[in-house]
Design a protein around this motif. Structure first.
Motif, mmCIF file in Angstrom:
data_model
loop_
_atom_site.group_PDB
_atom_site.id
_atom_site.type_symbol
_atom_site.label_atom_id
_atom_site.label_comp_id
_atom_site.label_asym_id
_atom_site.label_seq_id
_atom_site.Cartn_x
_atom_site.Cartn_y
_atom_site.Cartn_z
ATOM 1 N N GLY A 199 14.338 51.734 -14.193
ATOM 2 C CA GLY A 199 15.496 51.147 -14.843
ATOM 3 C C GLY A 199 15.403 51.096 -16.355
ATOM 4 N N GLY A 200 14.492 51.859 -16.940
ATOM 5 C CA GLY A 200 14.377 51.891 -18.385
ATOM 6 C C GLY A 200 13.558 50.772 -18.983
ATOM 7 N N VAL A 201 12.840 50.003 -18.163
ATOM 8 C CA VAL A 201 12.037 48.904 -18.706
ATOM 9 C C VAL A 201 10.555 49.232 -18.743
ATOM 10 N N GLY A 202 10.171 50.395 -18.240
ATOM 11 C CA GLY A 202 8.770 50.771 -18.229
ATOM 12 C C GLY A 202 8.075 50.322 -16.958
ATOM 13 N N PRO A 203 7.003 51.008 -16.568
ATOM 14 C CA PRO A 203 6.305 50.673 -15.312
ATOM 15 C C PRO A 203 5.761 49.257 -15.280
ATOM 16 N N GLY A 204 5.253 48.753 -16.432
ATOM 17 C CA GLY A 204 4.679 47.403 -16.452
ATOM 18 C C GLY A 204 5.695 46.331 -16.134
ATOM 19 N N TRP A 205 6.826 46.372 -16.837
ATOM 20 C CA TRP A 205 7.880 45.390 -16.573
ATOM 21 C C TRP A 205 8.485 45.583 -15.182
ATOM 22 N N PHE A 206 8.564 46.843 -14.743
ATOM 23 C CA PHE A 206 9.097 47.093 -13.402
ATOM 24 C C PHE A 206 8.232 46.422 -12.343
ATOM 25 N N LEU A 207 6.908 46.591 -12.453
ATOM 26 C CA LEU A 207 6.007 45.942 -11.501
ATOM 27 C C LEU A 207 6.120 44.424 -11.591
ATOM 28 N N ALA A 208 6.232 43.894 -12.815
ATOM 29 C CA ALA A 208 6.377 42.446 -12.972
ATOM 30 C C ALA A 208 7.663 41.947 -12.320
ATOM 31 N N LEU A 209 8.752 42.698 -12.467
ATOM 32 C CA LEU A 209 10.019 42.295 -11.849
ATOM 33 C C LEU A 209 9.952 42.375 -10.334
ATOM 34 N N VAL A 210 9.228 43.368 -9.801
ATOM 35 C CA VAL A 210 9.066 43.449 -8.345
ATOM 36 C C VAL A 210 8.321 42.220 -7.826
ATOM 37 N N ILE A 211 7.228 41.861 -8.488
ATOM 38 C CA ILE A 211 6.460 40.683 -8.067
ATOM 39 C C ILE A 211 7.306 39.428 -8.201
ATOM 40 N N LEU A 212 8.012 39.292 -9.326
ATOM 41 C CA LEU A 212 8.882 38.128 -9.523
ATOM 42 C C LEU A 212 10.002 38.100 -8.493
ATOM 43 N N GLY A 213 10.513 39.283 -8.133
ATOM 44 C CA GLY A 213 11.581 39.343 -7.139
ATOM 45 C C GLY A 213 11.116 38.882 -5.764
ATOM 46 N N PHE A 214 9.904 39.289 -5.365
ATOM 47 C CA PHE A 214 9.394 38.838 -4.074
ATOM 48 C C PHE A 214 9.095 37.341 -4.101
ATOM 49 N N ALA A 215 8.635 36.823 -5.245
ATOM 50 C CA ALA A 215 8.429 35.377 -5.351
ATOM 51 C C ALA A 215 9.760 34.640 -5.227
ATOM 52 N N ALA B 265 20.123 33.872 -8.413
ATOM 53 C CA ALA B 265 20.914 33.941 -9.641
ATOM 54 C C ALA B 265 20.013 33.882 -10.872
ATOM 55 N N VAL B 266 19.025 32.996 -10.842
ATOM 56 C CA VAL B 266 18.087 32.904 -11.963
ATOM 57 C C VAL B 266 17.301 34.203 -12.111
ATOM 58 N N PHE B 267 16.870 34.775 -10.995
ATOM 59 C CA PHE B 267 16.123 36.036 -11.064
ATOM 60 C C PHE B 267 16.979 37.149 -11.651
ATOM 61 N N LEU B 268 18.241 37.255 -11.214
ATOM 62 C CA LEU B 268 19.100 38.317 -11.724
ATOM 63 C C LEU B 268 19.356 38.161 -13.218
ATOM 64 N N VAL B 269 19.529 36.925 -13.666
ATOM 65 C CA VAL B 269 19.713 36.689 -15.101
ATOM 66 C C VAL B 269 18.458 37.096 -15.865
ATOM 67 N N ALA B 270 17.274 36.735 -15.338
ATOM 68 C CA ALA B 270 16.022 37.100 -15.996
ATOM 69 C C ALA B 270 15.846 38.613 -16.023
ATOM 70 N N ALA B 271 16.158 39.291 -14.911
ATOM 71 C CA ALA B 271 16.030 40.750 -14.875
ATOM 72 C C ALA B 271 16.989 41.404 -15.851
ATOM 73 N N TRP B 272 18.209 40.895 -15.925
ATOM 74 C CA TRP B 272 19.184 41.445 -16.866
ATOM 75 C C TRP B 272 18.714 41.249 -18.304
ATOM 76 N N ALA B 273 18.174 40.076 -18.614
ATOM 77 C CA ALA B 273 17.703 39.806 -19.969
ATOM 78 C C ALA B 273 16.539 40.725 -20.340
ATOM 79 N N ILE B 274 15.604 40.917 -19.405
ATOM 80 C CA ILE B 274 14.468 41.804 -19.678
ATOM 81 C C ILE B 274 14.952 43.234 -19.883
#
Length: 314
Positions: free
Chosen positions: A200-216, A166-175
């Motif tokens: 998703g319109g956030v750019g490759p950098g944020w996309f990679l960061a969200l992938v890493i955060l998602g796996f964490a 839930a925290v991850f989804l909120v963070a992804a939505w906010a970003i």
């Protein structure tokens, strides 16, 4: 008289402790002191710690019979299957974002090669069945452990599969809301990396960061129930039901991953050049990861369900 050996560096000692922590508690209790003594004699180092961490995989996937009773082997198999299943779910989420969510760039390939679309349908169906098996098969065990939990950390472990995603989804939505941008123009004569087009319109950098955060987040979500199984040591029909559900969840998730591999190979062969699916490193990373984690999940779940079977009559 020989010179005294130099003391082990604190960083190397941390790596050894971290590698040993990956092993089941029963294994560490039996072999942990011997392994540390052996590493002290040989000098250890980062390479030895990495080898020790790698060999934790079979110790988790194939819990030694002489170190566990039946319930202990089931709990160990459940914990390993849960972690592997969660990692596969994370890989599946990345697959969906980079493939199924980009239908506009795959129209011609889907029309000419329907095996890709069939693979998408098989992936969706198997994934839904796998999630349903986890939910229905694990809720009884989860409630049993929640009722017996007495310490705050035990409750936190059990709530992590709900709170952390839930925290991850909120963070992804906010970003996505704060950094959404217009996607790059897709033109047939210009090839672009798939992550540049499917972010998703956030750019490759944020996309990679969200992938890493998602796996964490996935790792934390899976580690919570695994720690609860280790600490609370539940027994009884709830554990047996969860072990049986784990087999169904692991097999169906494995089939979903096979379908995703077929679709990924199909896109690599037949997608338009500008769609970004023709970089071989993507398959070189995705295929081994999916096959390895799927094998761990299925083998571990199978060992758990074999433990749940009553012994044969003599």
């Amino acid at each position: 008289m020989s010179a005294p050996e130099p003391p082990r560096k604190s960083g190397e000692d941390f790596l050894v402790r971290a590698a040993l922590s990956l092993y089941p508690p029963a294994w560490r209790a039996r072999y942990g002191a011997e392994v540390r003594a052996l590493l002290d004699d040989s000098g250890g180092g980062a390479r030895a710690a990495a080898s020790l961490a790698w060999h934790a995989v079979p110790a988790l996937a194939w819990p030694p019979r002489h170190l566990h009773d039946g319930s202990g082997r089931m709990r160990s198999s459940l914990a390993t299957t849960g972690i592997a299943w969660t990692l596969l779910a994370g890989l599946g989420a990345v697959f969906v974002q980079l493939t199924q969510a980009q239908g506009s760039s795959q129209g011609a390939a889907l029309a000419q090669h329907p095996v890709i679309q069939w693979s998408y349908w098989a992936f969706d169906g198997c994934l839904a069945l796998s999630v349903l098996a986890v939910a229905l098969g694990g809720v009884w065990l989860w409630l049993q452990m929640l009722r017996t939990a007495r310490r705050r950390r035990e409750v936190a472990w059990l709530l992590s599969p709900v709170v952390v995603p839930a925290v991850f989804l909120v963070a992804a939505w906010a970003i996505a809301r704060l950094d959404r941008r217009v996607g790059p123009l897709v033109v047939p004569w210009q090839s672009r990396p798939v992550a540049d087009l499917a972010n998703g319109g956030v750019g490759p950098g944020w996309f990679l960061a969200l992938v890493i955060l998602g796996f964490a987040a996935a790792a934390l979500s899976a580690a919570g129930p695994a720690l609860a199984l280790r600490g609370l040591r539940p027994e009884g029909p709830a554990v047996v039901l969860a072990a049986r559900a784990a087999v169904l969840a692991a097999v169906t998730m494995g089939l979903a991953c096979v379908a995703s591999v077929v679709a990924a190979v199909g896109l690599y062969l037949w997608a338009p050049a500008y769609a970004g699916y023709h970089e071989s490193w993507q398959l070189a990373v995705y295929l081994p990861a999916v096959l390895l984690v799927s094998a761990v999940a299925v083998v571990s779940a199978g060992r758990g369900i074999r433990t749940a079977k009553p012994p044969a009559a003599t």
